[in-house]
Design an enzyme around this catalytic site. Sequence first.
Site, PDB file in Angstrom:
ATOM      1  N   THR A  26     -39.137  -6.271 -37.547  1.00  0.00           N
ATOM      2  CA  THR A  26     -38.308  -7.026 -36.543  1.00  0.00           C
ATOM      3  C   THR A  26     -38.637  -6.212 -35.171  1.00  0.00           C
ATOM      4  OG1 THR A  26     -36.513  -7.711 -37.931  1.00  0.00           O
ATOM      5  CG2 THR A  26     -36.151  -7.534 -35.519  1.00  0.00           C
ATOM      6  N   GLY A  27     -38.950  -6.844 -34.074  1.00  0.00           N
ATOM      7  CA  GLY A  27     -39.120  -6.261 -33.036  1.00  0.00           C
ATOM      8  C   GLY A  27     -40.278  -6.951 -32.098  1.00  0.00           C
ATOM      9  N   THR A  29     -43.239  -5.458 -31.504  1.00  0.00           N
ATOM     10  CA  THR A  29     -44.426  -4.855 -31.890  1.00  0.00           C
ATOM     11  C   THR A  29     -44.775  -6.015 -33.049  1.00  0.00           C
ATOM     12  OG1 THR A  29     -44.253  -2.718 -31.246  1.00  0.00           O
ATOM     13  CG2 THR A  29     -46.181  -3.178 -32.496  1.00  0.00           C
ATOM     14  N   ASP A  79     -44.017  -2.878 -39.828  1.00  0.00           N
ATOM     15  CA  ASP A  79     -42.754  -2.780 -38.972  1.00  0.00           C
ATOM     16  C   ASP A  79     -43.041  -1.706 -37.799  1.00  0.00           C
ATOM     17  OD1 ASP A  79     -40.324  -3.294 -37.975  1.00  0.00           O
ATOM     18  OD2 ASP A  79     -39.043  -2.496 -39.765  1.00  0.00           O
ATOM     19  N   ALA A  81     -41.674   0.940 -34.891  1.00  0.00           N
ATOM     20  CA  ALA A  81     -40.646   2.170 -34.922  1.00  0.00           C
ATOM     21  C   ALA A  81     -40.132   2.513 -33.483  1.00  0.00           C
ATOM     22  CB  ALA A  81     -41.230   3.306 -35.622  1.00  0.00           C
ATOM     23  N   ASP A  82     -38.840   3.199 -33.432  1.00  0.00           N
ATOM     24  CA  ASP A  82     -38.478   3.710 -32.164  1.00  0.00           C
ATOM     25  C   ASP A  82     -39.088   5.018 -31.881  1.00  0.00           C
ATOM     26  OD1 ASP A  82     -36.940   1.311 -31.369  1.00  0.00           O
ATOM     27  OD2 ASP A  82     -35.678   1.691 -33.136  1.00  0.00           O
ATOM     28  N   GLY A  93     -34.492   0.782 -35.806  1.00  0.00           N
ATOM     29  CA  GLY A  93     -32.907   0.189 -35.391  1.00  0.00           C
ATOM     30  C   GLY A  93     -32.527  -0.227 -34.126  1.00  0.00           C
ATOM     31  N   GLY A  95     -33.374  -2.585 -32.690  1.00  0.00           N
ATOM     32  CA  GLY A  95     -32.895  -3.912 -32.742  1.00  0.00           C
ATOM     33  C   GLY A  95     -31.849  -4.163 -33.684  1.00  0.00           C
ATOM     34  N   GLU A 101     -34.283  -3.853 -43.091  1.00  0.00           N
ATOM     35  CA  GLU A 101     -35.702  -3.176 -42.682  1.00  0.00           C
ATOM     36  C   GLU A 101     -35.766  -1.978 -43.956  1.00  0.00           C
ATOM     37  OE1 GLU A 101     -36.400  -3.648 -38.106  1.00  0.00           O
ATOM     38  OE2 GLU A 101     -35.565  -1.777 -38.635  1.00  0.00           O
TER      39      GLU A 101
HETATM   40  C1  5RP Z   1     -35.639  -2.907 -35.074  1.00  0.00           C
HETATM   41  C2  5RP Z   1     -36.445  -1.803 -35.043  1.00  0.00           C
HETATM   42  C3  5RP Z   1     -37.849  -1.877 -34.423  1.00  0.00           C
HETATM   43  O1  5RP Z   1     -39.081  -1.983 -35.292  1.00  0.00           O
HETATM   44  C4  5RP Z   1     -38.061  -0.940 -33.299  1.00  0.00           C
HETATM   45  O2  5RP Z   1     -36.821  -0.983 -32.714  1.00  0.00           O
HETATM   46  C5  5RP Z   1     -39.047  -1.003 -32.562  1.00  0.00           C
HETATM   47  O3  5RP Z   1     -39.285  -2.436 -31.794  1.00  0.00           O
HETATM   48  P1  5RP Z   1     -40.287  -2.438 -30.844  1.00  0.00           P
HETATM   49  O4  5RP Z   1     -41.545  -2.983 -31.591  1.00  0.00           O
HETATM   50  O5  5RP Z   1     -39.678  -3.725 -30.030  1.00  0.00           O
HETATM   51  O6  5RP Z   1     -40.597  -1.419 -29.851  1.00  0.00           O
HETATM   52  O7  5RP Z   1     -36.475  -0.948 -35.952  1.00  0.00           O
HETATM   53  O8  5RP Z   1     -34.464  -2.920 -35.763  1.00  0.00           O
END
Ligand code: 5RP
Length: 208
Positions: A26-27, A29, A79, A81-82, A93, A95, A101
């Site tokens: 989710t997110g 990327t 997926d 990551a932050d 997390g 998002g 996840e």
């Molecule tokens: C959502 C996540 C996302 O993978 C994380 O927040 C990265 O998001 P983005 O790709 O928008 O930078 O863990 O729960």
Amino acid sequence: MTNAKKAAAIKALDYIRDGQIIGVGTGSTTAYFIEALSAYKHRIEGVVASSVATAKALKALGLPLMELNDVNKIDLYIDGADEINDRLEMIKGGGGALTREKILATASAQFICIADPSKQVKLLGRFPIAVEVIPMARSFVARALVKWGAFPEYRVGFVTDNGNVIIDCYQVDCSDPLAVETAFKALPGVVDCGMFAKRKADVWLSGA
Ligand code: 5RP
């Protein structure tokens, strides 16, 4: 970093083999990955979504959506990551989709993290650790987190796909990520947390 996000997402396609079941994160990327994955819809067996938003996006593109309960295994989990460190442990997390996840990541044979270079850190913990909590335990868990040394902040107005709330924990000493994950998960009322140390990524694609 949009270009790096997109490049990482597209590079992840190289890991897909015909007939596989792909777990999808989710997110922003991952959104690029979903878009790119639509070209593979007739080659894969199915996709399993980590959130309602991702399920909606996958469905809109005609990808073969499956439930985790209906599959024996997931071959690949993709997926974002932050934060990610050199050992490929992550904080996720942002998002709020961390619990599903982590379930999909753990159920998958391989976890490919797609995260642009700005997400790389020496030490995890500048980004808050999201903790998903059953609503009636919110204050109890917040107090326990304070005792533990964290600075918890309730994510106001946010409800997870599982009907729970999120407490974001700031200033957590993450020198031992697995210890943090284990301690947070052990608190009654906590469903899961955004520290991914036990099930870390197998591959990191930065798109750089
Ligand atoms: C959502 C996540 C996302 O993978 C994380 O927040 C990265 O998001 P983005 O790709 O928008 O930078 O863990 O729960």
